[in-house]
Design an enzyme around this catalytic site. Structure first.
Site, mmCIF file in Angstrom:
data_model
loop_
_atom_site.group_PDB
_atom_site.id
_atom_site.type_symbol
_atom_site.label_atom_id
_atom_site.label_comp_id
_atom_site.label_asym_id
_atom_site.label_seq_id
_atom_site.Cartn_x
_atom_site.Cartn_y
_atom_site.Cartn_z
ATOM 1 N N VAL A 91 51.933 28.056 19.198
ATOM 2 C CA VAL A 91 52.045 28.235 17.738
ATOM 3 C C VAL A 91 53.503 28.108 17.308
ATOM 4 C CG1 VAL A 91 50.013 29.733 17.674
ATOM 5 C CG2 VAL A 91 52.291 30.766 17.974
ATOM 6 N N ASP A 92 54.386 27.645 18.235
ATOM 7 C CA ASP A 92 55.848 27.740 18.035
ATOM 8 C C ASP A 92 56.475 26.537 17.332
ATOM 9 O OD1 ASP A 92 56.412 27.107 21.611
ATOM 10 O OD2 ASP A 92 56.008 25.710 19.966
ATOM 11 N N HIS B 42 45.533 26.633 18.230
ATOM 12 C CA HIS B 42 45.611 28.079 17.941
ATOM 13 C C HIS B 42 46.465 28.382 16.716
ATOM 14 C CE1 HIS B 42 44.620 28.834 22.466
ATOM 15 N NE2 HIS B 42 43.569 28.473 21.776
ATOM 16 N N PRO C 27 54.658 24.854 37.698
ATOM 17 C CA PRO C 27 55.343 25.278 38.936
ATOM 18 C C PRO C 27 54.448 26.150 39.806
ATOM 19 C CG PRO C 27 56.255 26.434 37.031
ATOM 20 C CD PRO C 27 55.303 25.388 36.500
HETATM 21 C C1 BV8 Z 1 36.762 32.121 20.733
HETATM 22 C C2 BV8 Z 1 47.414 32.414 19.083
HETATM 23 C C3 BV8 Z 1 34.527 32.086 19.839
HETATM 24 C C4 BV8 Z 1 47.902 33.755 18.709
HETATM 25 C C5 BV8 Z 1 46.096 32.564 21.144
HETATM 26 C C6 BV8 Z 1 34.778 32.139 27.957
HETATM 27 C C7 BV8 Z 1 35.105 32.823 29.080
HETATM 28 C C8 BV8 Z 1 35.923 33.959 28.957
HETATM 29 C C9 BV8 Z 1 36.428 34.405 27.737
HETATM 30 C C10 BV8 Z 1 36.094 33.706 26.630
HETATM 31 C C11 BV8 Z 1 35.270 32.603 26.734
HETATM 32 N N1 BV8 Z 1 35.125 32.115 25.494
HETATM 33 C C12 BV8 Z 1 35.808 32.892 24.607
HETATM 34 C C13 BV8 Z 1 36.409 33.874 25.281
HETATM 35 C C14 BV8 Z 1 37.250 34.871 24.707
HETATM 36 C C15 BV8 Z 1 38.714 34.452 24.561
HETATM 37 C C16 BV8 Z 1 39.353 34.156 25.893
HETATM 38 O O1 BV8 Z 1 39.495 33.033 26.322
HETATM 39 N N2 BV8 Z 1 39.789 35.245 26.532
HETATM 40 C C17 BV8 Z 1 40.499 35.073 27.828
HETATM 41 C C18 BV8 Z 1 41.833 35.761 27.736
HETATM 42 C C19 BV8 Z 1 39.663 35.634 28.922
HETATM 43 N N3 BV8 Z 1 38.846 33.268 23.711
HETATM 44 C C20 BV8 Z 1 38.894 33.489 22.371
HETATM 45 O O2 BV8 Z 1 38.809 34.583 21.861
HETATM 46 C C21 BV8 Z 1 39.037 32.244 21.505
HETATM 47 N N4 BV8 Z 1 38.059 32.282 20.453
HETATM 48 O O3 BV8 Z 1 36.373 31.898 21.859
HETATM 49 O O4 BV8 Z 1 35.951 32.223 19.619
HETATM 50 C C22 BV8 Z 1 34.088 33.345 20.273
HETATM 51 C C23 BV8 Z 1 34.262 34.401 19.423
HETATM 52 C C24 BV8 Z 1 33.775 35.621 19.866
HETATM 53 C C25 BV8 Z 1 33.266 35.797 21.169
HETATM 54 C C26 BV8 Z 1 33.121 34.691 22.011
HETATM 55 C C27 BV8 Z 1 33.516 33.453 21.546
HETATM 56 C C28 BV8 Z 1 40.415 32.241 20.798
HETATM 57 C C29 BV8 Z 1 41.523 32.081 21.806
HETATM 58 C C30 BV8 Z 1 42.854 31.876 21.077
HETATM 59 C C31 BV8 Z 1 43.687 33.138 21.064
HETATM 60 N N5 BV8 Z 1 45.009 32.859 20.471
HETATM 61 N N6 BV8 Z 1 47.297 32.317 20.536
HETATM 62 C C32 BV8 Z 1 49.295 34.041 19.191
HETATM 63 O O5 BV8 Z 1 49.887 33.190 19.879
HETATM 64 O O6 BV8 Z 1 49.759 35.107 18.839
HETATM 65 S S1 BV8 Z 1 45.967 32.406 22.855
HETATM 66 C C33 BV8 Z 1 47.626 32.505 23.410
HETATM 67 O O7 BV8 Z 1 47.550 32.814 24.739
HETATM 68 C C34 BV8 Z 1 48.357 31.189 23.376
HETATM 69 O O8 BV8 Z 1 48.085 30.437 22.263
HETATM 70 C C35 BV8 Z 1 47.873 30.508 24.627
HETATM 71 O O9 BV8 Z 1 46.807 29.737 24.384
HETATM 72 C C36 BV8 Z 1 47.397 31.627 25.458
HETATM 73 C C37 BV8 Z 1 48.305 31.695 26.604
HETATM 74 O O10 BV8 Z 1 47.968 30.750 27.511
HETATM 75 P P1 BV8 Z 1 49.074 29.743 28.089
HETATM 76 O O11 BV8 Z 1 49.639 28.954 26.957
HETATM 77 O O12 BV8 Z 1 48.412 29.043 29.187
HETATM 78 O O13 BV8 Z 1 50.261 30.697 28.586
HETATM 79 P P2 BV8 Z 1 50.309 31.623 29.890
HETATM 80 O O14 BV8 Z 1 51.463 32.506 29.715
HETATM 81 O O15 BV8 Z 1 48.970 32.208 30.170
HETATM 82 O O16 BV8 Z 1 50.627 30.581 31.082
HETATM 83 C C38 BV8 Z 1 51.845 29.878 31.079
HETATM 84 C C39 BV8 Z 1 51.743 28.874 32.231
HETATM 85 O O17 BV8 Z 1 52.913 28.058 32.195
HETATM 86 C C40 BV8 Z 1 51.680 29.525 33.619
HETATM 87 O O18 BV8 Z 1 50.628 28.920 34.364
HETATM 88 C C41 BV8 Z 1 53.062 29.201 34.240
HETATM 89 O O19 BV8 Z 1 52.976 29.012 35.632
HETATM 90 C C42 BV8 Z 1 53.414 27.912 33.516
HETATM 91 N N7 BV8 Z 1 54.865 27.649 33.394
HETATM 92 C C43 BV8 Z 1 55.869 28.543 33.294
HETATM 93 N N8 BV8 Z 1 57.070 27.881 33.148
HETATM 94 C C44 BV8 Z 1 56.777 26.544 33.138
HETATM 95 C C45 BV8 Z 1 55.364 26.392 33.282
HETATM 96 N N9 BV8 Z 1 54.758 25.180 33.306
HETATM 97 C C46 BV8 Z 1 55.571 24.066 33.195
HETATM 98 N N10 BV8 Z 1 56.922 24.146 33.033
HETATM 99 C C47 BV8 Z 1 57.558 25.349 33.006
HETATM 100 N N11 BV8 Z 1 58.871 25.400 32.849
#
Ligand code: BV8
Ligand code: ZN
Length: 252
Positions: free
Chosen positions: A105-106, A121, A217
């Site tokens: 969202v950045d 998102h 990584p």
């Molecule tokens: C929904 C906005 C319908 C706000 C965000 C199915 C299974 C399980 C759960 C669910 C499912 N379906 C739905 C769910 C529920 C939920 C979900 O997924 N929960 C998870 C946590 C289990 N999903 C939802 O609620 C979605 N809506 O499904 O609606 C519905 C409704 C009701 C009930 C059921 C269904 C909405 C999801 C969106 C939420 N909003 N952001 C804000 O930002 O404040 S999510 C937010 O976190 C970010 O936007 C981003 O998407 C997420 C973080 O993920 P990443 O971006 O991957 O970041 P993370 O830190 O996790 O990882 C970073 C990676 O980068 C690491 O792997 C690291 O190794 C790597 N890295 C680090 N440095 C580097 C690098 N890679 C490359 N280069 C580098 N230098």
């Protein structure tokens, strides 16, 4: 940078591909100094998502949630896009059918020059009214009250991001699924693959015949669904990919 970072097949694909879809996560902004969510020292180690990134939390304590988004906005405005963002912006010019999907969202992709970014998102600079739904322009920090109000109905304004439990914007989700289903090459960059439905997109691309590659990584939760995983940071790996594209098109 020696090309052995990539398999023969990927090198050839980078040199010839005309349809690429990219999905990015917080990792692509890490080298800019934006903390990711789940890495050590990441946002979720300091704050609890269920307390901040969902509508019930907002209704319970809008001031706390707005303070958190204001803190993140300030942090984001103090940083700049990194070579990973710029390489993706440039890659757009080398591939006929290029689609950039982001969970971020950045706004850093847009600041790096990427056009038509599909924001799955939402965007931290957007806001809208909880009551009448009207979009509201972002006013600079001079706002007196932390919790901004709607100018037309006085309702609570909320950040224009998708919170947990909320559906993704239909148009963006449709464009994302179409782009995943039609691409030859799908790049999953800097995402842990833990948040759905975004984490489903690489598999959708694979099911439709795309070659699916992860750049991270550390192995993500969806690494097993990839054809190839490049263990590296996006600020190094994406420019290396671009170099292969640039060289191939120079000699073409
Ligand atoms: C929904 C906005 C319908 C706000 C965000 C199915 C299974 C399980 C759960 C669910 C499912 N379906 C739905 C769910 C529920 C939920 C979900 O997924 N929960 C998870 C946590 C289990 N999903 C939802 O609620 C979605 N809506 O499904 O609606 C519905 C409704 C009701 C009930 C059921 C269904 C909405 C999801 C969106 C939420 N909003 N952001 C804000 O930002 O404040 S999510 C937010 O976190 C970010 O936007 C981003 O998407 C997420 C973080 O993920 P990443 O971006 O991957 O970041 P993370 O830190 O996790 O990882 C970073 C990676 O980068 C690491 O792997 C690291 O190794 C790597 N890295 C680090 N440095 C580097 C690098 N890679 C490359 N280069 C580098 N230098
Ligand atoms: Zn209103």
């Amino acid at each position: 940078m020696n090309a052995s970072l990539f398999s023969e097949r990927l090198e050839h694909l980078l040199a010839t591909v005309h349809s690429v879809t990219v999905l990015t996560g917080a990792g692509v902004s890490a080298e800019s100094g934006v903390p990711t969510f789940r890495d050590p020292g990441g946002l979720w180690s300091q704050f609890r998502p269920e307390e901040l990134a969902n509508v019930d939390a907002f209704m319970r304590n809008p001031q706390l949630v707005w303070e958190w988004y204001t803190y993140r906005k300030r942090m984001i405005s103090d940083v700049s896009p990194n070579p990973g963002h710029f390489a993706l912006a440039e890659m757009e010019g080398f591939v006929g059918d290029f689609t950039l999907l982001t969970q971020n969202v950045d706004n850093l992709h847009q600041r790096a020059g990427s056009s038509d970014v599909v924001e799955l998102h939402g965007n931290i600079h957007h806001r809208f009214c909880m009551d009448c739904g009207q979009d509201a322009v972002e006013i600079d920090g001079s706002e007196r009250s932390v919790v901004p109000r709607c100018v037309s109905c006085g309702g609570l304004l909320r950040p224009g991001v998708v919170w947990f439990g909320e559906m993704l914007p239909g148009e963006q989700l449709r464009r994302a699924s179409d782009a995943a289903a039609r691409c030859q090459l799908f790049l999953s960059i800097g995402t842990s693959g833990e948040v759905y439905p975004a984490a489903q997109l690489p598999s959708l691309a694979r099911e439709h015949g795309a070659y699916v590659v992860e750049i991270n990584p550390r192995s993500s939760s969806i690494a097993h669904r990839m054809h190839e995983c490049i263990e590296g940071v996006s600020g190094i790996v994406v420019p290396a990919m671009l170099e292969i594209m640039r060289r191939a098109r120079r000699t073409a």
